[in-house]
Design a protein around this motif. Structure first.
Motif, PDB file in Angstrom:
ATOM      1  N   GLY A 169      40.679  43.270  41.538  1.00 42.32           N
ATOM      2  CA  GLY A 169      41.703  42.882  42.495  1.00 42.32           C
ATOM      3  C   GLY A 169      43.002  42.464  41.829  1.00 42.32           C
ATOM      4  N   PRO A 170      43.882  41.814  42.599  1.00 39.66           N
ATOM      5  CA  PRO A 170      45.163  41.339  42.070  1.00 39.66           C
ATOM      6  C   PRO A 170      45.008  40.027  41.315  1.00 39.66           C
ATOM      7  CG  PRO A 170      44.985  40.820  44.398  1.00 39.66           C
ATOM      8  CD  PRO A 170      43.739  41.572  44.039  1.00 39.66           C
ATOM      9  N   GLY A 171      46.133  39.380  41.013  1.00 36.49           N
ATOM     10  CA  GLY A 171      46.101  38.055  40.414  1.00 36.49           C
ATOM     11  C   GLY A 171      45.560  38.060  38.998  1.00 36.49           C
ATOM     12  N   ALA A 172      44.668  37.105  38.716  1.00 29.41           N
ATOM     13  CA  ALA A 172      44.098  36.967  37.376  1.00 29.41           C
ATOM     14  C   ALA A 172      43.318  38.200  36.965  1.00 29.41           C
ATOM     15  CB  ALA A 172      43.209  35.727  37.328  1.00 29.41           C
ATOM     16  N   MET A 173      42.677  38.845  37.914  1.00 25.92           N
ATOM     17  CA  MET A 173      41.926  40.065  37.598  1.00 25.92           C
ATOM     18  C   MET A 173      42.869  41.163  37.115  1.00 25.92           C
ATOM     19  SD  MET A 173      39.236  40.079  40.809  1.00 25.92           S
ATOM     20  CE  MET A 173      40.430  39.481  42.014  1.00 25.92           C
ATOM     21  N   GLU A 174      43.971  41.344  37.831  1.00 28.91           N
ATOM     22  CA  GLU A 174      44.969  42.327  37.425  1.00 28.91           C
ATOM     23  C   GLU A 174      45.504  42.004  36.038  1.00 28.91           C
ATOM     24  OE1 GLU A 174      48.380  43.676  40.103  1.00 28.91           O
ATOM     25  OE2 GLU A 174      49.421  42.474  38.575  1.00 28.91           O
ATOM     26  N   ALA A 175      45.740  40.733  35.776  1.00 26.82           N
ATOM     27  CA  ALA A 175      46.286  40.323  34.487  1.00 26.82           C
ATOM     28  C   ALA A 175      45.371  40.744  33.344  1.00 26.82           C
ATOM     29  CB  ALA A 175      46.487  38.805  34.465  1.00 26.82           C
TER      30      ALA A 175
ATOM     31  N   VAL B 195      33.133  42.533  28.348  1.00 24.83           N
ATOM     32  CA  VAL B 195      33.204  41.146  28.802  1.00 24.83           C
ATOM     33  C   VAL B 195      33.783  41.140  30.209  1.00 24.83           C
ATOM     34  CG1 VAL B 195      34.291  38.891  28.441  1.00 24.83           C
ATOM     35  CG2 VAL B 195      33.502  40.239  26.472  1.00 24.83           C
ATOM     36  N   THR B 196      33.149  40.389  31.091  1.00 23.46           N
ATOM     37  CA  THR B 196      33.673  40.254  32.446  1.00 23.46           C
ATOM     38  C   THR B 196      34.597  39.045  32.525  1.00 23.46           C
ATOM     39  OG1 THR B 196      31.812  41.340  33.559  1.00 23.46           O
ATOM     40  CG2 THR B 196      33.070  39.759  34.848  1.00 23.46           C
ATOM     41  N   VAL B 197      35.760  39.259  33.097  1.00 17.49           N
ATOM     42  CA  VAL B 197      36.747  38.189  33.284  1.00 17.49           C
ATOM     43  C   VAL B 197      36.891  37.932  34.780  1.00 17.49           C
ATOM     44  CG1 VAL B 197      39.137  37.467  32.940  1.00 17.49           C
ATOM     45  CG2 VAL B 197      37.978  38.851  31.179  1.00 17.49           C
ATOM     46  N   PHE B 198      36.664  36.692  35.177  1.00 18.42           N
ATOM     47  CA  PHE B 198      36.840  36.287  36.570  1.00 18.42           C
ATOM     48  C   PHE B 198      38.080  35.416  36.707  1.00 18.42           C
ATOM     49  CE2 PHE B 198      32.171  36.868  36.410  1.00 18.42           C
ATOM     50  CZ  PHE B 198      32.074  37.857  37.370  1.00 18.42           C
TER      51      PHE B 198
ATOM     52  N   CYS C 211      35.877  32.766  32.528  1.00 22.91           N
ATOM     53  CA  CYS C 211      36.401  32.391  33.839  1.00 22.91           C
ATOM     54  C   CYS C 211      37.790  31.777  33.707  1.00 22.91           C
ATOM     55  CB  CYS C 211      35.467  31.398  34.532  1.00 22.91           C
ATOM     56  SG  CYS C 211      33.837  32.066  34.913  1.00 22.91           S
ATOM     57  N   LEU C 212      38.780  32.465  34.227  1.00 26.99           N
ATOM     58  CA  LEU C 212      40.101  31.895  34.421  1.00 26.99           C
ATOM     59  C   LEU C 212      40.074  31.053  35.693  1.00 26.99           C
ATOM     60  CD1 LEU C 212      42.041  35.178  33.639  1.00 26.99           C
ATOM     61  CD2 LEU C 212      42.193  33.086  32.279  1.00 26.99           C
ATOM     62  N   PRO C 213      41.069  30.207  35.919  1.00 27.00           N
ATOM     63  CA  PRO C 213      41.087  29.421  37.155  1.00 27.00           C
ATOM     64  C   PRO C 213      40.912  30.298  38.394  1.00 27.00           C
ATOM     65  CG  PRO C 213      42.741  28.582  35.656  1.00 27.00           C
ATOM     66  CD  PRO C 213      42.193  29.831  35.018  1.00 27.00           C
ATOM     67  N   GLY C 214      40.012  29.895  39.262  1.00 30.63           N
ATOM     68  CA  GLY C 214      39.726  30.683  40.457  1.00 30.63           C
ATOM     69  C   GLY C 214      39.089  29.845  41.544  1.00 30.63           C
ATOM     70  N   GLY C 215      38.829  30.490  42.668  1.00 32.12           N
ATOM     71  CA  GLY C 215      38.287  29.801  43.835  1.00 32.12           C
ATOM     72  C   GLY C 215      36.804  30.032  44.040  1.00 32.12           C
ATOM     73  N   PHE C 216      36.391  30.161  45.299  1.00 32.18           N
ATOM     74  CA  PHE C 216      34.973  30.261  45.621  1.00 32.18           C
ATOM     75  C   PHE C 216      34.305  31.457  44.946  1.00 32.18           C
ATOM     76  CE2 PHE C 216      35.528  27.897  49.933  1.00 32.18           C
ATOM     77  CZ  PHE C 216      35.495  26.689  49.268  1.00 32.18           C
TER      78      PHE C 216
ATOM     79  N   GLN D 110      48.143  34.118  30.597  1.00 36.15           N
ATOM     80  CA  GLN D 110      46.948  33.851  29.807  1.00 36.15           C
ATOM     81  C   GLN D 110      45.875  34.918  30.039  1.00 36.15           C
ATOM     82  OE1 GLN D 110      44.602  30.238  30.691  1.00 36.15           O
ATOM     83  NE2 GLN D 110      44.717  29.763  28.510  1.00 36.15           N
ATOM     84  N   GLY D 111      45.731  35.335  31.288  1.00 39.43           N
ATOM     85  CA  GLY D 111      44.777  36.400  31.598  1.00 39.43           C
ATOM     86  C   GLY D 111      45.137  37.705  30.915  1.00 39.43           C
ATOM     87  N   ARG D 112      46.413  38.004  30.894  1.00 43.01           N
ATOM     88  CA  ARG D 112      46.891  39.214  30.224  1.00 43.01           C
ATOM     89  C   ARG D 112      46.633  39.140  28.721  1.00 43.01           C
ATOM     90  NH1 ARG D 112      53.105  41.415  30.968  1.00 43.01           N
ATOM     91  NH2 ARG D 112      52.970  43.263  29.610  1.00 43.01           N
ATOM     92  N   ALA D 113      46.911  37.963  28.136  1.00 43.92           N
ATOM     93  CA  ALA D 113      46.648  37.771  26.708  1.00 43.92           C
ATOM     94  C   ALA D 113      45.165  37.885  26.393  1.00 43.92           C
ATOM     95  CB  ALA D 113      47.181  36.408  26.262  1.00 43.92           C
ATOM     96  N   LEU D 114      44.333  37.371  27.276  1.00 50.36           N
ATOM     97  CA  LEU D 114      42.887  37.466  27.095  1.00 50.36           C
ATOM     98  C   LEU D 114      42.435  38.925  27.119  1.00 50.36           C
ATOM     99  CD1 LEU D 114      40.046  36.177  26.943  1.00 50.36           C
ATOM    100  CD2 LEU D 114      40.087  36.088  29.457  1.00 50.36           C
ATOM    101  N   GLY D 115      42.935  39.694  28.089  1.00 54.14           N
ATOM    102  CA  GLY D 115      42.584  41.114  28.162  1.00 54.14           C
ATOM    103  C   GLY D 115      42.973  41.858  26.897  1.00 54.14           C
ATOM    104  N   THR D 116      44.159  41.535  26.382  1.00 53.62           N
ATOM    105  CA  THR D 116      44.636  42.160  25.143  1.00 53.62           C
ATOM    106  C   THR D 116      43.737  41.792  23.969  1.00 53.62           C
ATOM    107  OG1 THR D 116      46.941  42.178  25.896  1.00 53.62           O
ATOM    108  CG2 THR D 116      46.566  42.271  23.522  1.00 53.62           C
ATOM    109  N   ALA D 117      43.422  40.503  23.832  1.00 55.39           N
ATOM    110  CA  ALA D 117      42.608  40.039  22.710  1.00 55.39           C
ATOM    111  C   ALA D 117      41.205  40.638  22.741  1.00 55.39           C
ATOM    112  CB  ALA D 117      42.535  38.507  22.722  1.00 55.39           C
ATOM    113  N   LEU D 118      40.629  40.743  23.919  1.00 55.41           N
ATOM    114  CA  LEU D 118      39.289  41.330  24.035  1.00 55.41           C
ATOM    115  C   LEU D 118      39.309  42.811  23.661  1.00 55.41           C
ATOM    116  CD1 LEU D 118      38.072  39.611  27.325  1.00 55.41           C
ATOM    117  CD2 LEU D 118      37.090  39.298  25.045  1.00 55.41           C
TER     118      LEU D 118
END
Length: 254
Positions: free
Chosen positions: A109-115, A72-75, A169-174, A89-97
């Motif tokens: 990258g960093p941020g939500a991706m790192e999580a 699964v791809t997480v953005f 998709c976690l909260p993100g920009g462009f 939340q991103g970290r919890a999602l990675g764990t659950a997946l």
């Protein structure tokens, strides 16, 4: 007049390339420019060379990811701070997946991706990062177990879609919005099938979802079934359930 196979006086042959007029005055050969390290390096930026680099990116990506398990791809935003609830939340999602048996792919990258990478790696899952060469962003985060950096967005996007069973998709920009609508377009046009797209975070994504479900739909720009391609939730377990149900449906169909 010259017959077929004859060379015109103003013509110069460079392998399969024909140069005429002023173009024929180039004084060096391809071999010379390749072997003469003292010469200009502009040739590595020419379009024909670029094609080979693009090809190499696809070859490297396909080769690295060919045996990837279901994934699964997480953005999400690279700007998400580590002390933010969205990071947790991103970290919890990675764990659950990971616990559900999925590899996690992010932009590395960093941020939500790192999580997401961190949560997956900590849970013993396969954490994948597909980075991109940017002038303002650092390299792959420390929680990527399998990573590759791309020069070209379109090559990287192909890998996200080809080797994922879903996007979350976690909260993100462009960048996140770009990937979100790319995925929706591919599913809507049936370029990919059984590919759920989950928006995780109702406060953040609710306005966009409502705009699509009301303004865009009511103006006839999309159909009701198109709106149903999106699943909006705040619950990590719900997101994983949507992913898993779609995967099982695809598995049963094949």
């Amino acid at each position: 007049m010259t017959g077929r196979g004859d060379q015109r006086p103003d013509e110069k042959q460079k392998g399969p390339i024909v140069l005429r007029g002023e173009r024929r005055n180039e004084s060096t050969t391809t071999d010379q420019r390749l072997l003469d390290s003292r010469g200009p390096s502009d040739w590595v930026h020419t379009d024909p060379w670029r094609v080979l680099r693009i090809q190499a990116e696809f070859v490297e990506g396909f080769g690295m990811l060919a045996e990837l398990p279901r994934a699964v791809t997480v953005f999400g935003s690279a700007r998400t701070p580590r002390d933010h609830l969205e990071y947790a939340q991103g970290r919890a999602l990675g764990t659950a997946l990971a616990e559900a048996g999925y590899a996690v792919i992010t932009g590395g990258g960093p941020g939500a991706m790192e999580a997401a990478n961190k949560g997956c790696s900590e849970a013993g899952g396969l954490s994948v990062g597909l980075g991109i060469e940017l002038p303002f962003e650092q390299g792959l985060n420390d929680w990527v177990d399998l990573g590759i950096n791309f020069r070209y967005f379109f090559a990287r996007k192909t890998m996200f879609v080809k080797y994922s069973q879903a996007f979350v998709c976690l909260p993100g920009g462009f960048g996140t919005l770009d990937e979100l609508f790319e995925a929706l377009t591919l599913v809507q046009t049936k370029k990919v099938t059984k590919f759920p797209v989950v928006l995780l975070g109702t406060d953040y994504w609710g306005g966009l979802y409502d705009w699509i479900a009301k303004t865009v739909l009511e103006n006839g720009k999309v159909g009701e079934k198109d709106v149903k391609l999106l699943h909006l939730t705040d619950d990590v377990d719900d997101a994983v359930r949507v992913v898993h149900e779609a995967y099982k449906a695809w598995e049963d169909a094949h």
